[in-house]
Write a protein that holds these residues in place. Sequence first.
Motif, PDB file in Angstrom:
ATOM      1  N   LEU A  82       0.838  -1.186   0.000  1.00 45.08           N
ATOM      2  CA  LEU A  82       0.000   0.000   0.000  1.00 45.08           C
ATOM      3  C   LEU A  82       0.883   1.250   0.000  1.00 45.08           C
ATOM      4  O   LEU A  82       2.074   1.173   0.280  1.00 45.08           O
ATOM      5  CB  LEU A  82      -0.932   0.031   1.219  1.00 45.08           C
ATOM      6  N   HIS A  83       0.257   2.388  -0.285  1.00 44.21           N
ATOM      7  CA  HIS A  83       0.957   3.664  -0.358  1.00 44.21           C
ATOM      8  C   HIS A  83       0.171   4.688   0.445  1.00 44.21           C
ATOM      9  O   HIS A  83      -1.064   4.754   0.347  1.00 44.21           O
ATOM     10  CB  HIS A  83       1.081   4.120  -1.814  1.00 44.21           C
ATOM     11  N   LEU A  84       0.900   5.501   1.221  1.00 46.35           N
ATOM     12  CA  LEU A  84       0.255   6.441   2.128  1.00 46.35           C
ATOM     13  C   LEU A  84       0.900   7.816   2.039  1.00 46.35           C
ATOM     14  O   LEU A  84       2.122   7.943   2.113  1.00 46.35           O
ATOM     15  CB  LEU A  84       0.361   5.938   3.574  1.00 46.35           C
ATOM     16  N   VAL A  85       0.062   8.828   1.892  1.00 45.68           N
ATOM     17  CA  VAL A  85       0.477  10.213   2.082  1.00 45.68           C
ATOM     18  C   VAL A  85      -0.215  10.716   3.340  1.00 45.68           C
ATOM     19  O   VAL A  85      -1.438  10.597   3.470  1.00 45.68           O
ATOM     20  CB  VAL A  85       0.108  11.097   0.878  1.00 45.68           C
ATOM     21  N   GLU A  86       0.574  11.235   4.275  1.00 43.76           N
ATOM     22  CA  GLU A  86       0.035  11.745   5.530  1.00 43.76           C
ATOM     23  C   GLU A  86       0.279  13.249   5.590  1.00 43.76           C
ATOM     24  O   GLU A  86       1.397  13.716   5.318  1.00 43.76           O
ATOM     25  CB  GLU A  86       0.701  11.040   6.709  1.00 43.76           C
ATOM     26  N   VAL A  87      -0.763  13.995   5.938  1.00 45.60           N
ATOM     27  CA  VAL A  87      -0.710  15.454   5.897  1.00 45.60           C
ATOM     28  C   VAL A  87      -1.027  16.023   7.273  1.00 45.60           C
ATOM     29  O   VAL A  87      -2.056  15.677   7.875  1.00 45.60           O
ATOM     30  CB  VAL A  87      -1.718  16.011   4.868  1.00 45.60           C
ATOM     31  N   ASP A  88      -0.158  16.887   7.757  1.00 43.89           N
ATOM     32  CA  ASP A  88      -0.405  17.614   9.000  1.00 43.89           C
ATOM     33  C   ASP A  88      -1.133  18.910   8.652  1.00 43.89           C
ATOM     34  O   ASP A  88      -0.522  19.870   8.167  1.00 43.89           O
ATOM     35  CB  ASP A  88       0.924  17.911   9.698  1.00 43.89           C
ATOM     36  N   LEU A  89      -2.453  18.942   8.877  1.00 40.76           N
ATOM     37  CA  LEU A  89      -3.258  20.101   8.506  1.00 40.76           C
ATOM     38  C   LEU A  89      -2.975  21.316   9.383  1.00 40.76           C
ATOM     39  O   LEU A  89      -3.433  22.420   9.073  1.00 40.76           O
ATOM     40  CB  LEU A  89      -4.743  19.742   8.556  1.00 40.76           C
ATOM     41  N   ARG A  90      -2.240  21.110  10.482  1.00 38.70           N
ATOM     42  CA  ARG A  90      -1.888  22.244  11.338  1.00 38.70           C
ATOM     43  C   ARG A  90      -0.729  23.048  10.773  1.00 38.70           C
ATOM     44  O   ARG A  90      -0.502  24.190  11.192  1.00 38.70           O
ATOM     45  CB  ARG A  90      -1.512  21.736  12.739  1.00 38.70           C
ATOM     46  N   ASN A  91       0.020  22.467   9.840  1.00 36.70           N
ATOM     47  CA  ASN A  91       1.184  23.138   9.276  1.00 36.70           C
ATOM     48  C   ASN A  91       0.730  24.263   8.347  1.00 36.70           C
ATOM     49  O   ASN A  91       0.032  24.012   7.360  1.00 36.70           O
ATOM     50  CB  ASN A  91       2.053  22.138   8.512  1.00 36.70           C
ATOM     51  N   PRO A  92       1.114  25.509   8.627  1.00 43.56           N
ATOM     52  CA  PRO A  92       0.636  26.630   7.811  1.00 43.56           C
ATOM     53  C   PRO A  92       1.166  26.633   6.385  1.00 43.56           C
ATOM     54  O   PRO A  92       0.656  27.370   5.539  1.00 43.56           O
ATOM     55  CB  PRO A  92       1.129  27.863   8.587  1.00 43.56           C
TER      56      PRO A  92
END
Length: 427
Positions: A82-92
């Motif tokens: 599998l492939h995963l992109v993880e995003v920190d939505l707190r990062n401006p």
Amino acid sequence: MFPVPDPEALALLSHDRSHRSHKLLAASAFGLVLAVVAGTSPAVAGPVAGTAPAISAAPGTLAPGVTYREFARPTGGAEIPLHLVEVDLRNPLVTVDLITAGAVAARAPISVQADSRQAIAAVNGDFFNISNTQPGVEVTGSAVGPAISGGDDLKAAVPNGQRFGPGLPPGTSTSDVLGVGVDRVGRLARVDLRGTVSAGRERFPVTGFNQYALPVGGVGVFDSDWGSVSRKRPTCGTDTDRAAACSTETYEVSVRHGRVTRTGTEPGAGAIARDTVVLVGREQGAQTLRRFAVGDRVRVDYDLVPEGPIPFRFAVGGFPILRDGEPLAGLDARTAAIRTAAGVSADGRRLYLLAVDGAGPGLTILDLALTLRELGAASGVNLDGGGSTTLVTRAVADPAVAVRNHPSGGVERPVPNGIGVFSRLSR
């Protein structure tokens, strides 16, 4: 308790939806670059429900707040890549948005959509009108559920019986979306269409907006975001049978600057001007539209209304498979397939974009939900899968994205939309 919106959120909250920005994406040739998953996956038995994923590679940073990694989910004798992109939505420095093929009724590979918007990562989005059983009716390629991009409403949901994809879990509908609000918080919600057509003392509801299937007896609005594809398909099928014949009673009315400019008995085709909306009615809706004549004053209002007070910055249709940390009842635990999913953490501050690699047998929908949960998601949706499943990434200094999974059809399938990730450091 909802977080207080930042200045960007306040600007979007005051956005006038009657002035929709139509963002045409350049369609260009592309080079398909496949990143090979280490090793070749042998034929294996179906996935074991409830098995936690085993991370097989350290995450790589694409940009501050955005990571990509490959991992394997143990099965009854092997591992599913599998492939995963993880995003920190707190990062401006990070934003997330819906990417499209340039119109609601248009398709393009996700790599093309991502490069057109200079995204650093993306996955394919909603299920869509990929085929028709009605002879001679143009396939629209438009998505099933609601779509919001950059705070602009693009389309509403088709009736449940007109959707493509696996059967909906109990209690869900085509109006369910996953998105990120103007408060930068990810969430699952239901987005409904609210609209009216007013002429003098007469008022009647709008029941469709830029969608490939209108409810029986309804009236739909089509604007410049629809594209140039024929508007015939929206009058075909029924609320419970996608394959049913097209309606024999239809009517179309064009409205420009509040006045009727054209009427006709058949739905038309061709691009719609930005200052014009087209009303398409079927059955009772057609009878209602027949009352209008060229020159009549008509007011058309329509808007997508989400649950809760915070508007979406972006939203994509997809049926829920995980809510409040628990898989939904009735999820398929037997059929393994190549799938795409998106999820958000319990606080809505982390976004997970997941693609099952086409080199393996895939996962069941239940295992897809469990995988999202083990990765940290509390809520999630199943997006279009099979030949549509595509995940692309690039580093901020790279000129173009690369396809990280093996698409099950061997090449990227053109799709209507996807979830794009953007960095302010990207060129």
